[in-house]
Design a protein around this motif. Structure first.
Motif, PDB file in Angstrom:
ATOM      1  N   ARG A  85      -2.094  11.861  14.393  1.00 42.67           N
ATOM      2  CA  ARG A  85      -2.536  11.907  15.796  1.00 42.67           C
ATOM      3  C   ARG A  85      -1.601  11.163  16.739  1.00 42.67           C
ATOM      4  NH1 ARG A  85      -8.213   9.589  14.928  1.00 42.67           N
ATOM      5  NH2 ARG A  85      -7.101   8.785  13.169  1.00 42.67           N
ATOM      6  N   ASP A  86      -0.867  10.187  16.200  1.00 40.87           N
ATOM      7  CA  ASP A  86       0.038   9.381  17.036  1.00 40.87           C
ATOM      8  C   ASP A  86       1.266   9.064  16.194  1.00 40.87           C
ATOM      9  OD1 ASP A  86       1.414   7.551  18.569  1.00 40.87           O
ATOM     10  OD2 ASP A  86      -0.325   6.284  18.984  1.00 40.87           O
ATOM     11  N   ARG A  87       2.308   9.831  16.330  1.00 40.00           N
ATOM     12  CA  ARG A  87       3.512   9.718  15.494  1.00 40.00           C
ATOM     13  C   ARG A  87       4.206   8.362  15.611  1.00 40.00           C
ATOM     14  NH1 ARG A  87       3.693  12.898  11.634  1.00 40.00           N
ATOM     15  NH2 ARG A  87       4.792  14.845  11.723  1.00 40.00           N
ATOM     16  N   ARG A  88       3.856   7.569  16.625  1.00 41.64           N
ATOM     17  CA  ARG A  88       4.467   6.241  16.766  1.00 41.64           C
ATOM     18  C   ARG A  88       3.853   5.237  15.796  1.00 41.64           C
ATOM     19  NH1 ARG A  88       3.039   5.359  22.760  1.00 41.64           N
ATOM     20  NH2 ARG A  88       1.241   6.417  21.903  1.00 41.64           N
ATOM     21  N   ARG A  89       2.680   5.546  15.262  1.00 42.78           N
ATOM     22  CA  ARG A  89       1.987   4.631  14.349  1.00 42.78           C
ATOM     23  C   ARG A  89       2.184   5.057  12.907  1.00 42.78           C
ATOM     24  NH1 ARG A  89      -3.979   3.237  16.281  1.00 42.78           N
ATOM     25  NH2 ARG A  89      -4.395   4.584  14.524  1.00 42.78           N
ATOM     26  N   LEU A  90       2.225   4.068  12.019  1.00 42.14           N
ATOM     27  CA  LEU A  90       2.273   4.328  10.590  1.00 42.14           C
ATOM     28  C   LEU A  90       0.911   4.069   9.978  1.00 42.14           C
ATOM     29  CD1 LEU A  90       5.590   2.684   9.334  1.00 42.14           C
ATOM     30  CD2 LEU A  90       5.107   5.109   9.617  1.00 42.14           C
ATOM     31  N   ARG A  91       0.543   4.862   9.027  1.00 40.90           N
ATOM     32  CA  ARG A  91      -0.646   4.649   8.208  1.00 40.90           C
ATOM     33  C   ARG A  91      -0.180   4.094   6.868  1.00 40.90           C
ATOM     34  NH1 ARG A  91      -5.431   4.562  10.805  1.00 40.90           N
ATOM     35  NH2 ARG A  91      -5.311   5.963  12.577  1.00 40.90           N
ATOM     36  N   VAL A  92      -0.916   3.129   6.343  1.00 39.04           N
ATOM     37  CA  VAL A  92      -0.533   2.464   5.101  1.00 39.04           C
ATOM     38  C   VAL A  92      -1.647   2.668   4.078  1.00 39.04           C
ATOM     39  CG1 VAL A  92       0.226   0.292   4.072  1.00 39.04           C
ATOM     40  CG2 VAL A  92       0.575   0.682   6.517  1.00 39.04           C
ATOM     41  N   ARG A  93      -1.252   3.042   2.881  1.00 38.98           N
ATOM     42  CA  ARG A  93      -2.228   3.205   1.808  1.00 38.98           C
ATOM     43  C   ARG A  93      -1.610   2.739   0.493  1.00 38.98           C
ATOM     44  NH1 ARG A  93      -0.742   7.778  -0.931  1.00 38.98           N
ATOM     45  NH2 ARG A  93       0.497   9.263   0.242  1.00 38.98           N
ATOM     46  N   PRO A  94      -2.449   2.417  -0.488  1.00 37.37           N
ATOM     47  CA  PRO A  94      -1.904   2.029  -1.787  1.00 37.37           C
ATOM     48  C   PRO A  94      -1.069   3.162  -2.383  1.00 37.37           C
ATOM     49  CG  PRO A  94      -4.240   1.495  -1.653  1.00 37.37           C
ATOM     50  CD  PRO A  94      -3.913   2.342  -0.452  1.00 37.37           C
ATOM     51  N   ALA A  95      -0.032   2.800  -3.105  1.00 35.58           N
ATOM     52  CA  ALA A  95       0.800   3.810  -3.775  1.00 35.58           C
ATOM     53  C   ALA A  95      -0.048   4.524  -4.828  1.00 35.58           C
ATOM     54  CB  ALA A  95       2.008   3.151  -4.424  1.00 35.58           C
ATOM     55  N   PRO A  96       0.180   5.817  -5.021  1.00 37.61           N
ATOM     56  CA  PRO A  96      -0.631   6.566  -5.992  1.00 37.61           C
ATOM     57  C   PRO A  96      -0.413   6.104  -7.432  1.00 37.61           C
ATOM     58  CG  PRO A  96       1.078   7.971  -5.035  1.00 37.61           C
ATOM     59  CD  PRO A  96       1.134   6.671  -4.314  1.00 37.61           C
ATOM     60  N   GLU A  97       0.772   5.579  -7.715  1.00 32.47           N
ATOM     61  CA  GLU A  97       1.072   5.075  -9.062  1.00 32.47           C
ATOM     62  C   GLU A  97       1.608   3.667  -8.949  1.00 32.47           C
ATOM     63  OE1 GLU A  97       3.420   7.604 -11.545  1.00 32.47           O
ATOM     64  OE2 GLU A  97       2.559   9.411 -10.652  1.00 32.47           O
ATOM     65  N   LEU A  98       1.280   2.842  -9.942  1.00 36.97           N
ATOM     66  CA  LEU A  98       1.749   1.461  -9.941  1.00 36.97           C
ATOM     67  C   LEU A  98       3.231   1.402 -10.268  1.00 36.97           C
ATOM     68  CD1 LEU A  98      -1.082  -0.448 -11.858  1.00 36.97           C
ATOM     69  CD2 LEU A  98      -0.734  -0.246  -9.395  1.00 36.97           C
ATOM     70  N   SER A  99       3.960   0.625  -9.483  1.00 36.01           N
ATOM     71  CA  SER A  99       5.373   0.402  -9.779  1.00 36.01           C
ATOM     72  C   SER A  99       5.484  -0.647 -10.878  1.00 36.01           C
ATOM     73  CB  SER A  99       6.097  -0.093  -8.522  1.00 36.01           C
ATOM     74  OG  SER A  99       5.671  -1.413  -8.205  1.00 36.01           O
ATOM     75  N   SER A 100       6.658  -0.770 -11.462  1.00 31.80           N
ATOM     76  CA  SER A 100       6.857  -1.781 -12.502  1.00 31.80           C
ATOM     77  C   SER A 100       6.660  -3.183 -11.940  1.00 31.80           C
ATOM     78  CB  SER A 100       8.244  -1.644 -13.136  1.00 31.80           C
ATOM     79  OG  SER A 100       9.252  -1.808 -12.152  1.00 31.80           O
ATOM     80  N   ARG A 101       7.029  -3.397 -10.680  1.00 31.09           N
ATOM     81  CA  ARG A 101       6.841  -4.712 -10.051  1.00 31.09           C
ATOM     82  C   ARG A 101       5.354  -5.041  -9.927  1.00 31.09           C
ATOM     83  NH1 ARG A 101       7.961  -9.817  -9.656  1.00 31.09           N
ATOM     84  NH2 ARG A 101       7.279 -10.682  -7.701  1.00 31.09           N
ATOM     85  N   VAL A 102       4.550  -4.077  -9.474  1.00 29.41           N
ATOM     86  CA  VAL A 102       3.110  -4.301  -9.340  1.00 29.41           C
ATOM     87  C   VAL A 102       2.491  -4.552 -10.710  1.00 29.41           C
ATOM     88  CG1 VAL A 102       0.919  -3.245  -8.643  1.00 29.41           C
ATOM     89  CG2 VAL A 102       2.942  -3.016  -7.187  1.00 29.41           C
ATOM     90  N   GLU A 103       2.904  -3.776 -11.710  1.00 33.26           N
ATOM     91  CA  GLU A 103       2.399  -3.993 -13.069  1.00 33.26           C
ATOM     92  C   GLU A 103       2.754  -5.392 -13.562  1.00 33.26           C
ATOM     93  OE1 GLU A 103       3.854  -0.772 -15.454  1.00 33.26           O
ATOM     94  OE2 GLU A 103       2.367   0.624 -14.656  1.00 33.26           O
ATOM     95  N   GLN A 104       3.979  -5.849 -13.270  1.00 30.88           N
ATOM     96  CA  GLN A 104       4.406  -7.187 -13.680  1.00 30.88           C
ATOM     97  C   GLN A 104       3.534  -8.256 -13.022  1.00 30.88           C
ATOM     98  OE1 GLN A 104       8.113  -8.491 -12.036  1.00 30.88           O
ATOM     99  NE2 GLN A 104       8.297 -10.231 -13.422  1.00 30.88           N
ATOM    100  N   VAL A 105       3.301  -8.127 -11.730  1.00 29.09           N
ATOM    101  CA  VAL A 105       2.491  -9.116 -11.014  1.00 29.09           C
ATOM    102  C   VAL A 105       1.073  -9.126 -11.563  1.00 29.09           C
ATOM    103  CG1 VAL A 105       1.459  -9.671  -8.768  1.00 29.09           C
ATOM    104  CG2 VAL A 105       3.880  -9.093  -8.914  1.00 29.09           C
TER     105      VAL A 105
END
Length: 150
Positions: A85-105
């Protein structure tokens, strides 16, 4: 225990948690660990939020939220996309798959940081406190915060 004792315990637990997080390979990153954790918990509770919405809910400055989102995106924990609706704004959501960094944490144990905070290398004492914290976490999930605001 009173409200002040509970608040101070929360601060202590937060510091122990920050100490337990792995930092190797991160280099000097903008934004505090605490801000990143506050932002990621908000994103998990409210996927698809705009930065301004996260700012409003968390009370963090926009620069801190933007820096945290950048760190989380780099770590593969979140994805961003333009708001339809507003291309100037970003929407943020969790990544669909865990990265290796997230798994490590997520897989890093708290035992060493907890032992330092307790001033004890006794594995039985550390295990007892970990079990108590796990029990507390079962009763006070992140959804408890939203119940406080209702």
């Amino acid at each position: 225990m009173n409200g002040v004792d509970l608040f101070l315990l929360g601060r202590t637990l937060m510091k122990i948690g920050e100490e337990a997080l792995p930092t190797e390979g991160l280099g000097d990153q903008p934004g505090s660990t605490r801000s990143v954790l506050i932002v990621v918990s908000d994103i998990r509770a409210h996927p698809g939020s705009a930065i301004s919405e996260i700012v409003t809910r968390t009370g963090l400055p926009q620069s801190a939220v933007s820096a945290a989102v950048a760190r989380l995106r780099e770590a593969g924990a979140v994805v961003t996309e333009p708001d339809a609706r507003d291309r100037r704004r970003l929407r943020v959501r969790p990544a669909p798959e865990l990265s290796s960094r997230v798994e490590q944490v997520r897989s890093t144990a708290i035992d060493a940081a907890l032992a330092r905070a307790l001033g004890s290398d006794d594995p039985h004492r550390v295990a007892e406190v970990v079990a108590l914290l796990e029990e507390l976490a079962r009763h006070l999930s992140p959804q408890a915060l939203s119940r406080l605001r209702d």
